[in-house]
Design an enzyme around this catalytic site. Structure first.
Site, mmCIF file in Angstrom:
data_model
loop_
_atom_site.group_PDB
_atom_site.id
_atom_site.type_symbol
_atom_site.label_atom_id
_atom_site.label_comp_id
_atom_site.label_asym_id
_atom_site.label_seq_id
_atom_site.Cartn_x
_atom_site.Cartn_y
_atom_site.Cartn_z
ATOM 1 N N CYS A 111 0.849 -1.346 0.157
ATOM 2 C CA CYS A 111 -0.092 0.086 -0.260
ATOM 3 C C CYS A 111 0.878 1.214 -0.033
ATOM 4 O O CYS A 111 0.700 2.198 -0.927
ATOM 5 C CB CYS A 111 -0.919 -0.078 1.028
ATOM 6 S SG CYS A 111 -0.171 0.060 2.839
ATOM 7 N N HIS A 150 -2.614 1.484 6.938
ATOM 8 C CA HIS A 150 -2.974 1.235 5.552
ATOM 9 C C HIS A 150 -3.067 2.378 5.024
ATOM 10 O O HIS A 150 -3.689 3.634 5.804
ATOM 11 C CB HIS A 150 -4.248 0.300 5.141
ATOM 12 C CG HIS A 150 -4.407 0.142 3.987
ATOM 13 N ND1 HIS A 150 -3.873 -0.718 3.332
ATOM 14 C CD2 HIS A 150 -5.358 0.408 3.028
ATOM 15 C CE1 HIS A 150 -4.337 -1.159 1.930
ATOM 16 N NE2 HIS A 150 -5.456 -0.071 1.872
ATOM 17 N N HIS A 189 -5.734 1.917 -4.140
ATOM 18 C CA HIS A 189 -4.915 1.153 -3.274
ATOM 19 C C HIS A 189 -4.519 -0.005 -3.623
ATOM 20 O O HIS A 189 -4.878 -0.838 -4.433
ATOM 21 C CB HIS A 189 -5.516 1.379 -1.813
ATOM 22 C CG HIS A 189 -6.586 0.113 -1.700
ATOM 23 N ND1 HIS A 189 -7.059 -0.217 -0.317
ATOM 24 C CD2 HIS A 189 -7.583 -0.123 -2.270
ATOM 25 C CE1 HIS A 189 -7.893 -0.886 -0.554
ATOM 26 N NE2 HIS A 189 -8.328 -1.023 -1.842
#
Length: 366
Positions: free
Chosen positions: A279, A327, A339
């Site tokens: 990510c 994240h 993402h």
């Protein structure tokens, strides 16, 4: 790199194969009942069928998978942070090594000059310059020589001071290098620990999913999509984006263009492209392509980059998720972000509110 990691993960699966990964309430697969037999007749062959997994059981599996992958994500951030520290410390060690080499050369030169001065004094019989001047028969020579003596004294004193400072610098460089080496060793251990956690969590998750049949995995994916959509709808219902119409900066547009061009590429922990991403690898490389260097990990992106209100988001801004900032996705407009979700998934778009938002940061501060 990906092949090596898959081999390690496969080995980790073997280690955890004894773990009952579906030992959640109601998710254990049912064993077939013994077949009825008549007197004297051999028992029938055991059936290999099992009871179908219910939606409630699949939801329990989904939640466990979410926990496992979140744990893997947190460990990935720790791994990436250790990797970034190691690269920085390596560069600092190289710089220190260069300083030590130069310092040794300078010290050797100073020692040679000091030795030359000592030899000159020896050749004059060991008498200090003042004594030679006092013995001179020429008054003018005496006066001219006085200035030269003072200059020589200052030069000698400066030479000794330089030698002392150089020796002190070398000792400092050596101490710094030793400290850096200790930190690198600690970082190496932290990386190894994080790697072990990542591989263990991913192996558990893969083992869990492998116990499901194809149709059950499809139903599980549908449950994941439904959960994400519920979260997105709830977020939109808060009015978080009401009236928001911010435009991307020039750099933001470039970052969005890069990130969306990676859609479909696999997630791989620790990866920064070009074929795979995690990510924060995706977001850091997207902004690097726009000419802006930002921290490698989502936690450091949250800690170091300027923060903006959710309702003021522009395309290119980074959305940090979960309370521990483990994240990150990039906002691309219209309530959507891009993402790299997790292992087993590819870079994709999703609702910006489909995960719990911690906050928003703007890499270019525009």
């Amino acid at each position: 790199m990906a092949t090596a990691k898959r081999s390690v993960i496969a080995a980790a699966v073997t280690v955890v194969c004894a773990v009952t990964v579906l030992a959640l309430p109601g998710t254990a697969f049912a064993a077939p009942d013994p077949a009825s037999t008549s007197s004297g007749a051999p028992p029938a062959a055991a059936s290999t069928t099992r009871a179908p997994v219910t939606n409630e059981e699949l939801e329990a599996v989904r939640q466990k998978l979410e926990r496992l992958y979140r744990a893997a994500s947190a460990a990935t951030d720790a791994y990436n942070a250790a990797e970034e520290r190691a690269e920085r410390q390596s560069a600092e060690l190289v710089e220190l090594a260069g300083k030590i080499v130069e310092g040794k050369k300078k010290l050797a030169e100073l020692k040679n000059r000091t030795g030359a001065a000592a030899a000159a004094q020896y050749r004059t019989g060991g008498l200090p310059p003042e004594a030679h001047l006092m013995l001179s028969d020429d008054p003018q020579e005496f006066l001219d020589g006085t200035g030269r003596v003072r200059q020589g004294e200052r030069a000698t004193r400066h030479l000794l001071e330089q030698t002392t400072r150089t020796q002190q610098d070398l000792e400092l460089y050596a101490a710094d290098a030793s400290a850096q080496l200790k930190q690198m060793e600690a970082g190496r251990k932290a990386k190894a620990t994080a790697r072990e956690k990542i591989e263990r969590r991913i192996a558990e998750a893969e083992k869990l999913e492998s116990r499901l049949e194809k149709k059950e995995r499809e139903r599980l994916a549908e449950l994941e999509r439904a959960a994400a959509q519920r979260a997105q709808n709830a977020w939109l219902d808060t009015g978080a984006l009401d009236g928001a119409a911010g435009k991307a900066s020039e750099q933001g547009e470039k970052a969005v263009k890069f990130a969306t061009a990676q859609i479909g590429k696999p997630y791989e922990w620790g990866a920064e492209g070009p074929a795979t991403f995690d990510c924060s690898g995706l977001t850091s490389q997207a902004w690097a392509s726009a000419g802006s260097t930002i921290p490698r990990t989502s936690q450091e992106q949250w800690r170091q980059l300027p923060r903006v209100a959710v309702e003021d988001m522009h395309p290119g801004d980074l959305i940090i998720y979960f309370d521990d900032a483990t994240h990150v996705g990039m906002y691309i407009g219209d309530g959507t972000m891009v993402h790299a979700p997790r292992p087993g998934r590819t870079v994709t778009t999703a609702g910006a509110g489909s995960l719990p938002i911690l906050g928003v940061v703007r890499p270019d501060g525009a």
